[in-house]
Design an enzyme around this catalytic site. Structure first.
Site, PDB file in Angstrom:
ATOM      1  N   ASP A  86       0.846  -1.192   0.000  1.00 44.93           N
ATOM      2  CA  ASP A  86       0.000   0.000   0.000  1.00 44.93           C
ATOM      3  C   ASP A  86       0.886   1.248   0.000  1.00 44.93           C
ATOM      4  O   ASP A  86       1.861   1.329   0.754  1.00 44.93           O
ATOM      5  CB  ASP A  86      -0.912   0.007   1.238  1.00 44.93           C
ATOM      6  N   ASP A  97      -2.095   9.121 -10.290  1.00 44.29           N
ATOM      7  CA  ASP A  97      -2.111   7.990 -11.226  1.00 44.29           C
ATOM      8  C   ASP A  97      -0.704   7.634 -11.686  1.00 44.29           C
ATOM      9  O   ASP A  97      -0.366   6.450 -11.850  1.00 44.29           O
ATOM     10  CB  ASP A  97      -2.986   8.323 -12.439  1.00 44.29           C
ATOM     11  N   ARG A 139      13.214  -5.949  -0.854  1.00 47.99           N
ATOM     12  CA  ARG A 139      13.792  -5.435  -2.101  1.00 47.99           C
ATOM     13  C   ARG A 139      12.804  -4.540  -2.840  1.00 47.99           C
ATOM     14  O   ARG A 139      13.170  -3.470  -3.337  1.00 47.99           O
ATOM     15  CB  ARG A 139      14.214  -6.608  -2.992  1.00 47.99           C
ATOM     16  N   GLU A 164      -4.746   2.360  -4.321  1.00 49.81           N
ATOM     17  CA  GLU A 164      -3.284   2.336  -4.258  1.00 49.81           C
ATOM     18  C   GLU A 164      -2.752   1.044  -3.644  1.00 49.81           C
ATOM     19  O   GLU A 164      -1.603   0.983  -3.201  1.00 49.81           O
ATOM     20  CB  GLU A 164      -2.789   3.543  -3.458  1.00 49.81           C
ATOM     21  N   ASN A 172      -2.548  12.775  -3.531  1.00 50.66           N
ATOM     22  CA  ASN A 172      -3.619  13.225  -4.430  1.00 50.66           C
ATOM     23  C   ASN A 172      -4.052  14.646  -4.106  1.00 50.66           C
ATOM     24  O   ASN A 172      -4.277  15.473  -5.000  1.00 50.66           O
ATOM     25  CB  ASN A 172      -4.824  12.285  -4.312  1.00 50.66           C
TER      26      ASN A 172
END
Length: 391
Positions: A263, A280, A326, A306, A271
């Site tokens: 997330d 986006d 990673r 997201e 936003n």
């Protein structure tokens, strides 16, 4: 050309015009690369129709110009068939192939007639040789190189092989009698046979090519249904379908399996401060970063907004934590550069879980991984946290 051959040529021409026009109209209903393939195929039929119209009405006219023109148009039509097959696969096509093939064959036929004005056998041999070469590469493309080929492709390839054999016979028959022959092929039976094959191929080939177009269209619809439009990763529905299959396989055979939920941290603030178009861009950049750090056997899907999920087959707790860290570090480093454009920090939190004997459904993996994600958020974000095995 005798009267029955003239009638056959006229019928082939009318049929080619009808098929070419119909396919052109049908192409308007398809996506871009399929539409271009159908248009190339339609233009091939129209050029072939023009070639046969010239052949049917050339008697008593300027043979030394009309014969090369007709054969040039036929060769250009052959090359467009090859272009159509390439475009159906969304492959690159040789530039101006039709123009080059048509001009070269027309010039070769013109020179052949200048050398021997009364000999059409050499002209037919030249045009048939070029046509056979194009048919050969089309057959190879359809039967050997076409990815995801099906019944329609094998049917089309088989039809191409029949045409190829007919042209080989025509080459042999005409090459054996090169020299003055009163403008007639050595064997009317061979010439009638070739015309008959072309006539049937015009009808059957058009139907099969439209079936190929429908097959490609269905594949594209399947991709659109299974792929997230913004990021290009799997949709939630498709990811859960594949994950359920992988979960059952891992449970049945006792194989390791890890699940990650990722997330983007403080995405609402991104936003609000930078706008939804920039948001986006961040979502897509995170998806790309995740995908580049995965193996071919791994799967990634967008759960919504997201949030992403990654399935790691054959990955135990240690491997899952290593991959998750990673991915987190690469997002902070590479996507962080994008955030710097708006003076924003872009990081992600990762929650993970590894399959244990206590997990009885994939939903339990999702639930634990989601809980681990919230734990990573509570511990300060931009970190990886793996859940313990289910109790």
């Amino acid at each position: 050309m005798n009267i029955d051959m003239i009638v056959i040529a006229q019928v082939i021409a009318v049929l080619g015009l009808a098929i070419g026009g119909s396919v052109l109209l049908a192409s308007l209903n398809y996506p871009r690369h399929i539409r271009h393939a159908l248009q190339s195929y339609a233009y091939a039929k129209l050029l072939l129709a023009a070639a046969f119209l010239i052949a049917a009405f050339r008697d008593g006219m300027a043979t030394e110009f009309l014969v090369p023109l007709a054969n040039g148009l036929a060769s250009a039509a052959m090359s467009l068939n090859y272009v159509a097959v390439l475009r159906m696969q969304n492959k690159r096509t040789p530039p101006r192939l039709a123009e080059s093939a048509g001009v070269l064959v027309a010039v070769a036929c013109f020179l052949a007639l200048r050398i021997s004005p009364d000999d059409l056998n050499l002209v037919r041999a030249i045009s048939s040789l070029v046509g056979a070469a194009f048919l050969l590469v089309i057959a190879v493309e359809l039967l050997l190189l076409y990815q995801g080929r099906g019944v329609a492709h094998y049917m089309s390839g088989g039809l191409i092989v029949v045409n190829l054999l007919a042209l080989v016979v025509r080459i042999w028959a005409n090459a054996a009698q090169i020299g003055p022959s009163d403008n007639l092929a050595i064997s009317d039976a061979v010439e009638r046979g070739v015309y008959a094959v072309i006539f049937l191929s015009n009808i059957i080939g058009a139907i099969i090519f439209l079936l190929m177009a429908s097959d490609e269209f269905n594949k594209e619809l399947q991709v659109l249904a299974n792929t997230d439009g913004l990021t290009g990763v799997l949709t939630r529905r498709r990811f859960l379908e594949l994950a359920e299959i992988e979960f059952r396989r891992a449970k049945r055979y006792g194989r390791p399996l890890s699940l990650l939920i990722i997330d983007i941290d403080r995405f609402k603030a991104i936003n609000d401060r930078a706008g939804h178009p920039f948001g986006d861009r961040v979502i897509k950049a995170v998806a790309d970063c995740c995908a580049t750090n995965l193996r071919p056997e791994d799967s990634i899907g967008r759960l919504g907004g997201e949030e992403f999920a990654i399935l790691l087959p054959e990955s135990d707790l240690e491997a899952g934590e290593r991959i998750a860290e990673r991915i987190r570090a690469n997002i902070e480093r590479s996507v962080g550069v994008l955030g710097a454009e708006k003076a924003l920090a872009v990081t992600c939190s990762v929650g993970g879980v590894t399959l244990s004997p206590d997990h009885d459904s994939f939903a339990s993996l999702i639930e634990q991984s989601d809980a681990a994600l919230y734990e990573a958020k509570d511990r300060g974000r931009n970190r990886v946290h793996f859940a313990k095995a289910a109790a």
